[in-house]
Design a protein around this motif. Structure first.
Motif, short mmCIF file in Angstrom:
data_model
loop_
_atom_site.label_atom_id
_atom_site.label_comp_id
_atom_site.label_asym_id
_atom_site.label_seq_id
_atom_site.Cartn_x
_atom_site.Cartn_y
_atom_site.Cartn_z
N PHE A 4 0.83 -1.10 -0.05
CA PHE A 4 0.01 0.17 0.16
C PHE A 4 0.84 1.51 0.00
O PHE A 4 0.55 2.12 -0.83
N GLU A 5 1.99 1.30 1.02
CA GLU A 5 2.59 2.45 0.88
C GLU A 5 3.61 2.82 -0.18
O GLU A 5 3.75 3.88 -0.59
N THR A 6 3.99 1.58 -1.00
CA THR A 6 4.73 1.91 -2.33
C THR A 6 3.82 2.52 -3.22
O THR A 6 4.41 3.31 -3.95
N HIS A 7 2.50 2.42 -3.43
CA HIS A 7 1.89 2.60 -4.50
C HIS A 7 0.66 3.79 -3.95
O HIS A 7 -0.17 4.37 -4.69
N TRP A 8 0.63 4.35 -2.73
CA TRP A 8 -0.18 5.46 -2.23
C TRP A 8 0.39 6.72 -2.41
O TRP A 8 1.46 7.11 -2.71
N VAL A 9 -0.98 7.55 -2.89
CA VAL A 9 -0.59 9.14 -3.10
C VAL A 9 -1.76 9.49 -2.12
O VAL A 9 -2.70 9.24 -2.12
N LYS A 10 -1.24 10.95 -1.76
CA LYS A 10 -2.28 11.60 -0.81
C LYS A 10 -3.55 11.83 -1.33
O LYS A 10 -4.57 11.67 -0.64
N GLU A 11 -3.83 11.86 -2.57
CA GLU A 11 -5.19 12.20 -3.34
C GLU A 11 -6.15 11.02 -2.82
O GLU A 11 -7.39 11.17 -2.98
N LEU A 12 -5.46 9.95 -2.45
CA LEU A 12 -6.44 8.69 -2.36
C LEU A 12 -7.33 9.03 -1.05
O LEU A 12 -8.11 8.06 -0.95
N GLU A 13 -6.87 9.66 -0.39
CA GLU A 13 -7.60 9.91 0.97
C GLU A 13 -8.89 10.45 0.99
O GLU A 13 -9.70 10.33 1.62
N ARG A 14 -9.36 10.98 -0.48
CA ARG A 14 -10.72 11.30 -0.85
C ARG A 14 -11.46 10.08 -0.76
O ARG A 14 -12.66 10.31 -0.27
N TRP A 15 -11.15 8.92 -0.99
CA TRP A 15 -11.90 7.75 -1.08
C TRP A 15 -11.45 6.96 -0.02
O TRP A 15 -12.30 6.04 0.73
N PHE A 16 -10.22 7.04 0.68
CA PHE A 16 -9.76 6.28 1.75
C PHE A 16 -9.52 6.96 2.97
O PHE A 16 -8.37 7.21 2.86
N PRO A 17 -10.33 7.50 3.68
CA PRO A 17 -10.01 8.74 4.62
C PRO A 17 -9.00 8.47 5.60
O PRO A 17 -8.06 9.32 6.03
N GLU A 18 -8.83 7.11 5.96
CA GLU A 18 -7.76 6.62 7.16
C GLU A 18 -6.44 6.40 6.40
O GLU A 18 -5.46 5.60 7.05
N GLY A 19 -6.16 6.63 5.10
CA GLY A 19 -5.16 6.44 4.47
C GLY A 19 -4.88 4.70 4.35
O GLY A 19 -5.88 4.03 4.04
N ILE A 20 -3.58 4.18 4.47
CA ILE A 20 -3.38 2.71 4.33
C ILE A 20 -3.79 1.93 5.20
O ILE A 20 -4.06 0.86 5.37
N ASP A 21 -4.43 2.89 6.55
CA ASP A 21 -4.93 1.97 7.49
C ASP A 21 -6.60 2.04 7.43
O ASP A 21 -7.19 1.67 8.35
N THR A 22 -7.25 2.56 6.26
CA THR A 22 -8.45 2.45 6.06
C THR A 22 -9.12 0.83 6.27
O THR A 22 -8.43 0.03 5.58
N ALA A 23 -10.12 0.68 6.98
CA ALA A 23 -10.70 -0.73 7.11
C ALA A 23 -11.06 -1.03 5.64
O ALA A 23 -11.84 -0.44 5.04
N GLY A 24 -10.80 -2.43 5.35
CA GLY A 24 -11.43 -2.82 3.97
C GLY A 24 -10.58 -2.68 2.99
O GLY A 24 -11.33 -2.91 1.87
N ILE A 25 -9.41 -2.05 2.91
CA ILE A 25 -8.83 -1.81 1.66
C ILE A 25 -8.06 -2.60 1.20
O ILE A 25 -7.51 -3.69 1.81
N VAL A 26 -7.84 -2.78 -0.26
CA VAL A 26 -7.25 -3.87 -0.75
C VAL A 26 -6.58 -2.98 -2.06
O VAL A 26 -6.98 -2.19 -2.59
#
Length: 147
Positions: free
Chosen positions: A100-122
């Motif tokens: 997740f960290e390797t492919h994460w960009v801040k703009e994703l927080e729009r859909w995944f508000p808790e970042g890589i710790d968002t429950a149910g993320i894949v």
């Protein structure tokens, strides 16, 4: 025109944010939805997309890993059609936070508000098995050296 290579596809994909992800639903029919690559396009034949695990696309991938991606670039200022890329591939799912960290960009927080710790993320990884293109003048297949 010379046949496009993977580096050419990578340069084209860097400019295209959205694609359509094609999966096979439980009836064996294509199910299609837009996905964003979030600018994660150092393309080497693999594409990455974040999703919630409780979605139809994830259920489809768990049932059948064969998927497709279609990308379209807009026409140039001179009127030449943009490029169309159709990628057939195999999807895999990961819940590995280091990925997740390797492919994460801040703009994703729009859909995944808790970042890589968002429950149910894949993270969905699509590994290309074939790439076809059409650029308004030429069409063909891009060799996949790594496969």
């Amino acid at each position: 025109m010379a046949e496009l290579q993977m580096s050419d596809a990578a340069a084209k994909l860097k400019k295209i944010d959205f694609c359509m992800l094609h999966t096979n639903n439980e009836a064996g029919v294509f199910s299609v939805r837009p996905m964003s690559n979030n600018g994660d396009v150092e393309y080497d034949g693999d594409s990455y997309f974040f999703s919630y695990v409780d979605t139809q696309k994830v259920s489809d991938i768990e049932r059948n890993t064969r998927v497709g991606l279609t990308f379209t670039a807009p026409p140039s200022l001179l009127g030449k059609p943009g490029i169309f890329l159709a990628i057939a591939g195999t999807a895999s799912l990961t819940r590995d936070k280091s990925q997740f960290e390797t492919h994460w960009v801040k703009e994703l927080e729009r859909w995944f508000p808790e970042g890589i710790d968002t429950a149910g993320i894949v993270l969905i990884k699509v590994s290309a098995t074939e790439i076809q293109y059409w650029d308004g003048e030429d069409n063909g297949r891009i060799p996949l050296a790594k496969l």
